[in-house]
Design a protein around this motif. Structure first.
Motif, short mmCIF file in Angstrom:
data_model
loop_
_atom_site.label_atom_id
_atom_site.label_comp_id
_atom_site.label_asym_id
_atom_site.label_seq_id
_atom_site.Cartn_x
_atom_site.Cartn_y
_atom_site.Cartn_z
N LEU A 93 -7.48 -7.26 9.87
CA LEU A 93 -7.18 -6.96 8.46
C LEU A 93 -7.42 -5.49 8.17
O LEU A 93 -6.61 -4.83 7.50
N ARG A 94 -8.51 -4.95 8.70
CA ARG A 94 -8.79 -3.52 8.51
C ARG A 94 -7.67 -2.66 9.10
O ARG A 94 -7.26 -1.66 8.51
N GLU A 95 -7.19 -3.05 10.26
CA GLU A 95 -6.14 -2.27 10.91
C GLU A 95 -4.87 -2.22 10.07
O GLU A 95 -4.09 -1.26 10.16
N LYS A 98 -6.78 3.11 6.00
CA LYS A 98 -6.20 4.33 6.56
C LYS A 98 -6.91 4.69 7.86
O LYS A 98 -6.28 5.12 8.83
N ASP A 99 -8.23 4.52 7.88
CA ASP A 99 -9.03 4.76 9.08
C ASP A 99 -9.92 3.53 9.29
O ASP A 99 -11.01 3.44 8.72
N TYR A 119 -12.36 -0.09 2.18
CA TYR A 119 -12.41 -1.34 1.42
C TYR A 119 -13.43 -2.33 1.97
O TYR A 119 -14.34 -2.76 1.26
N ILE A 120 -13.27 -2.72 3.23
CA ILE A 120 -14.14 -3.76 3.81
C ILE A 120 -15.30 -3.09 4.53
O ILE A 120 -15.14 -2.52 5.61
N ILE A 173 0.87 -1.17 0.00
CA ILE A 173 0.00 0.00 0.00
C ILE A 173 0.90 1.22 0.00
O ILE A 173 1.76 1.37 0.87
N GLN A 174 0.74 2.08 -1.01
CA GLN A 174 1.62 3.22 -1.21
C GLN A 174 3.08 2.75 -1.27
O GLN A 174 3.98 3.37 -0.71
#
Length: 224
Positions: free
Chosen positions: A197-199, A203-204, A210-211, A142-143
């Motif tokens: 996974l979100r963490e 970004k927030d 995404y999810i 990511i980036q």
């Protein structure tokens, strides 16, 4: 910060575009030739702005070579404004074609839309803006920064990507991500892994991009 590669041999134009984009918090690398463009690609830009007429070659030929190994979004910036030129640009593999002169505001808007909206899946790679997942290598960046995922998180991510845009019930996810590996799991296990996974990818995490939680049903992978 999102990195953009600008390939333009007109120094004044290059300085003007790069100045405007940096004011919008983009990182901008400038190249005035195809040779320098190849060198700058090693920095992993999220998008390329490319002139057609360059001192050491044709931007379209450069793009054809680039496309054989790289799916980064490319926008042509050129004075060649005939229909034939535009079609040749798209045939070479560009994502957009902007003719000179152009307002910086229009260029900025197109860049923003491409970075937010580009999302495509091929046999080995998934792209969505600066989110890149390599299926073959099981690697996420990511980036341009590697993101380390556990085996379960990788299976969960791949299941979301395979079914992107679809509402997935909790039962579907548990059955497809866990059942053949770990028979005794419950919804709490799913919730914990989605949160982890979100963490790692959001970004927030409290306002995920995404999810997306579908209350009372399950989850959905949203494409920007």
């Amino acid at each position: 910060m999102t990195r953009i590669l600008l390939v333009e041999d007109d120094l004044l134009l290059s300085e003007g575009i790069s100045y405007a984009l940096r004011k919008e918090s983009y990182l901008v690398d400038c190249a005035d030739s195809i040779e320098k463009a190849w060198e700058c690609l090693n920095k992993g830009p999220s998008l390329v702005l490319l002139d057609v007429n360059l001192p050491d070659g044709d931007g379209r030929e450069f793009l054809k070579r680039l496309r054989s190994a790289n799916k980064v979004p490319v926008v042509f910036l050129t004075a060649r404004d005939s229909e034939k030129d535009m079609l040749e640009g798209f045939d070479a593999g560009c994502d957009d074609y902007i003719t000179k002169p152009f307002p910086i505001s229009v260029l900025s808007r197109k860049i923003g839309l491409l970075l937010k909206g580009v999302a495509y899946l091929d046999k080995s790679l998934y792209y969505q803006g600066d989110f890149v997942y390599d299926y073959a290598k099981k690697e996420l960046t990511i980036q341009n920064v590697p993101v380390k995922l556990t085996a379960t998180e990788l299976r969960l991510l791949e299941y979301f990507l395979k079914n992107r845009g679809q509402v997935l019930t909790r039962e579907q996810i548990l059955e497809n991500v866990w059942d053949s590996y770990e028979n005794f799991v419950d919804e709490r296990t799913l919730n914990v892994n989605v949160r982890r996974l979100r963490e790692k990818i959001e970004k927030d995490p409290k306002n995920p991009r995404y999810i997306i939680t579908m209350f009372g049903i399950g989850y959905k992978w949203k494409e920007a």
